[in-house]
Design an enzyme around this catalytic site. Structure first.
Site, PDB file in Angstrom:
ATOM      1  N   GLU A 172     -25.106 -18.923  -8.173  1.00 40.21           N
ATOM      2  CA  GLU A 172     -24.246 -17.824  -7.719  1.00 40.21           C
ATOM      3  C   GLU A 172     -24.729 -17.265  -6.383  1.00 40.21           C
ATOM      4  OE1 GLU A 172     -24.410 -16.884 -12.375  1.00 40.21           O
ATOM      5  OE2 GLU A 172     -24.313 -15.117 -11.104  1.00 40.21           O
ATOM      6  N   LYS A 215     -26.033 -14.755  -3.807  1.00 37.99           N
ATOM      7  CA  LYS A 215     -26.875 -13.551  -3.922  1.00 37.99           C
ATOM      8  C   LYS A 215     -26.332 -12.512  -2.940  1.00 37.99           C
ATOM      9  CE  LYS A 215     -31.718 -12.067  -4.260  1.00 37.99           C
ATOM     10  NZ  LYS A 215     -31.618 -10.881  -3.384  1.00 37.99           N
ATOM     11  N   ARG A 267     -30.685   0.556  -9.678  1.00 39.38           N
ATOM     12  CA  ARG A 267     -31.766  -0.168 -10.329  1.00 39.38           C
ATOM     13  C   ARG A 267     -33.033   0.681 -10.354  1.00 39.38           C
ATOM     14  NH1 ARG A 267     -36.030  -2.892  -8.702  1.00 39.38           N
ATOM     15  NH2 ARG A 267     -36.761  -4.722  -9.857  1.00 39.38           N
ATOM     16  N   ASP A 270       0.845  -1.203   0.000  1.00 44.32           N
ATOM     17  CA  ASP A 270       0.000   0.000   0.000  1.00 44.32           C
ATOM     18  C   ASP A 270       0.878   1.250   0.000  1.00 44.32           C
ATOM     19  OD1 ASP A 270      -2.753  -1.206   2.126  1.00 44.32           O
ATOM     20  OD2 ASP A 270      -1.823  -1.970   0.292  1.00 44.32           O
ATOM     21  N   LEU A 293     -36.202 -10.901  -9.105  1.00 43.17           N
ATOM     22  CA  LEU A 293     -36.171 -12.359  -9.235  1.00 43.17           C
ATOM     23  C   LEU A 293     -37.351 -12.960  -8.476  1.00 43.17           C
ATOM     24  CD1 LEU A 293     -32.387 -12.979  -8.493  1.00 43.17           C
ATOM     25  CD2 LEU A 293     -33.533 -13.348 -10.683  1.00 43.17           C
TER      26      LEU A 293
HETATM   27  N1  LIG Z   1     -32.291  -9.020  -9.050  1.00 44.28           N
HETATM   28  C1  LIG Z   1     -31.443  -9.751  -9.779  1.00 44.28           C
HETATM   29  O1  LIG Z   1     -31.648 -10.050 -10.929  1.00 44.28           O
HETATM   30  C2  LIG Z   1     -30.174 -10.216  -9.107  1.00 44.28           C
HETATM   31  C3  LIG Z   1     -29.707  -9.852  -7.879  1.00 44.28           C
HETATM   32  C4  LIG Z   1     -28.474 -10.473  -7.561  1.00 44.28           C
HETATM   33  C5  LIG Z   1     -27.679 -10.323  -6.391  1.00 44.28           C
HETATM   34  N2  LIG Z   1     -28.088  -9.529  -5.365  1.00 44.28           N
HETATM   35  N3  LIG Z   1     -26.509 -10.985  -6.249  1.00 44.28           N
HETATM   36  C6  LIG Z   1     -26.054 -11.811  -7.230  1.00 44.28           C
HETATM   37  C7  LIG Z   1     -26.799 -11.998  -8.401  1.00 44.28           C
HETATM   38  C8  LIG Z   1     -26.284 -12.923  -9.441  1.00 44.28           C
HETATM   39  N4  LIG Z   1     -25.129 -13.555  -9.219  1.00 44.28           N
HETATM   40  O2  LIG Z   1     -26.932 -13.053 -10.479  1.00 44.28           O
HETATM   41  C9  LIG Z   1     -28.002 -11.313  -8.560  1.00 44.28           C
HETATM   42  S1  LIG Z   1     -29.113 -11.315  -9.899  1.00 44.28           S
END
Ligand SMILES: NC(=O)c1cc2c(N)ncc(C(N)=O)c2s1
Length: 318
Positions: A113, A115, A136, A33, A83
């Site tokens: 994956e 979240k 978003r 650093d 989702l």
């Molecule tokens: N609302 C969404 O479409 C997503 C929300 C998130 C999230 N908070 N973390 C990872 C992923 C991912 N790996 O796709 C997604 S996709």
């Protein structure tokens, strides 16, 4: 002298960006650093003498410009959808059945994956240059928080290829940064953040980028919105390409052949999430082949080719 100075500014910019890429994106520091900071001070000193030679992707560009009056609105070319949720193995089997029906019983493979529990953002690049970042919002209209996102060292200001691309990801505050921030706020008699997600959202909604710059935010890129000039055939191939371009992607992505493997992955991380340096609130499961995603399409608000397995809310230890 002047040509040497111009050359030195370019050399230092490239060198510092490479060090930052290895430190923040690959998590493989190349220098200490102290050495990084000393080189950055040298670059800023030369840029102050010769602002006309400051590079567009200079690391000094990150520390934040003027204080904004308000955030501009941004219309997303491709909506940022939410989702659907799954809460247990039965829900995941139902999801798998619906997917197989939609694909005429073809057995899809899934990408699983973590979240990330942060704030969903979208990043737009033109010819490889970071030109706009937005929240978003309601999925169609978000807020332009480009200046704040520029302060996140893991977000490249220039990609390793000069492509037009829009990527989606989750900006977050690591657990350790959250604890340190609340300790400092407690000392100053300020209101504490309830959790790292609120702290990340609160930091990215600051009108003064210098505040966001101090919040140690990080990001994982998890999807490609728009991509010109290159075809990928699966989600995991898209993630690999994003990584190749210089984006930070999550290392715990897993390709699953069956829904039983998906369920095992969800159970593993329900048990192991406390060991992660950031908070997760579930697992995102996506049909991997893009052709299958297109076949399945969307409901009014969510893709049919993805779902989120939500972890039970953690008991709050009071
Ligand atoms: N609302 C969404 O479409 C997503 C929300 C998130 C999230 N908070 N973390 C990872 C992923 C991912 N790996 O796709 C997604 S996709």
């Amino acid at each position: 002298m002047t040509l040497d100075t111009q050359h030195e500014i370019k050399r230092l910019t490239t060198l510092l960006n490479d060090y930052a890429y290895h430190y923040y994106v690959l998590d493989e520091p190349k220098v200490s650093d102290a050495e990084y900071d000393q080189l950055l001070r040298r670059l800023i000193e030369l840029e102050e003498k010769h602002p006309e030679w400051k590079q567009e992707d200079s690391p000094s560009e990150r520390v934040g410009g003027t204080i904004l009056e308000q955030f501009q609105k941004v219309q997303h070319d491709i909506p940022m959808l939410s989702l659907s949720n799954a809460f247990n193995a039965d829900d995941l089997h139902d999801f798998d059945r619906r997917v197989k029906q939609g694909l005429d019983q073809e057995a899809p493979t899934y990408s699983c994956e973590l979240k990330i529990d942060g704030l969903a953002v979208t990043l737009k690049y033109e010819q490889g240059r970071f030109v706009q970042g937005a929240t978003r919002g309601d999925g169609t209209i978000g807020e332009d928080i480009t200046a704040n996102l520029k302060t996140i060292p893991a977000i490249p200001l220039r990609l390793r290829e000069a492509v037009d691309i829009e990527v989606r990801g989750e900006a977050f505050m690591p657990k350790k940064s959250f604890i340190r921030l609340n300790e400092a706020r407690e000392k100053n008699g300020e209101q504490l953040f309830a959790n790292p997600r609120n702290a990340a959202a609160g930091s990215l909604r600051q009108l003064d980028p210098k505040i966001a710059a101090k919040r140690n935010l990080d990001i994982f890129i998890y999807g490609i919105g728009q991509l010109k000039g290159r075809q990928v055939s699966s989600h995991h191939e898209g993630l690999a390409y994003a990584h190749q371009l210089g984006f930070k992607t999550n290392p715990h992505q897993q390709h699953c052949e069956t829904i039983d493997q998906v369920i095992a992955f969800c159970e593993h991380w329900l048990d192991k999430r406390a060991d992660l340096p950031y908070e997760i609130d579930g697992i995102v499961i996506k049909v991997d082949a893009l052709a299958n995603q297109e076949k399945l399409g969307f409901t009014a608000k969510s893709p049919r080719w993805a779902t989120a397995y939500k972890f039970p809310a953690e008991e709050v230890v009071t």
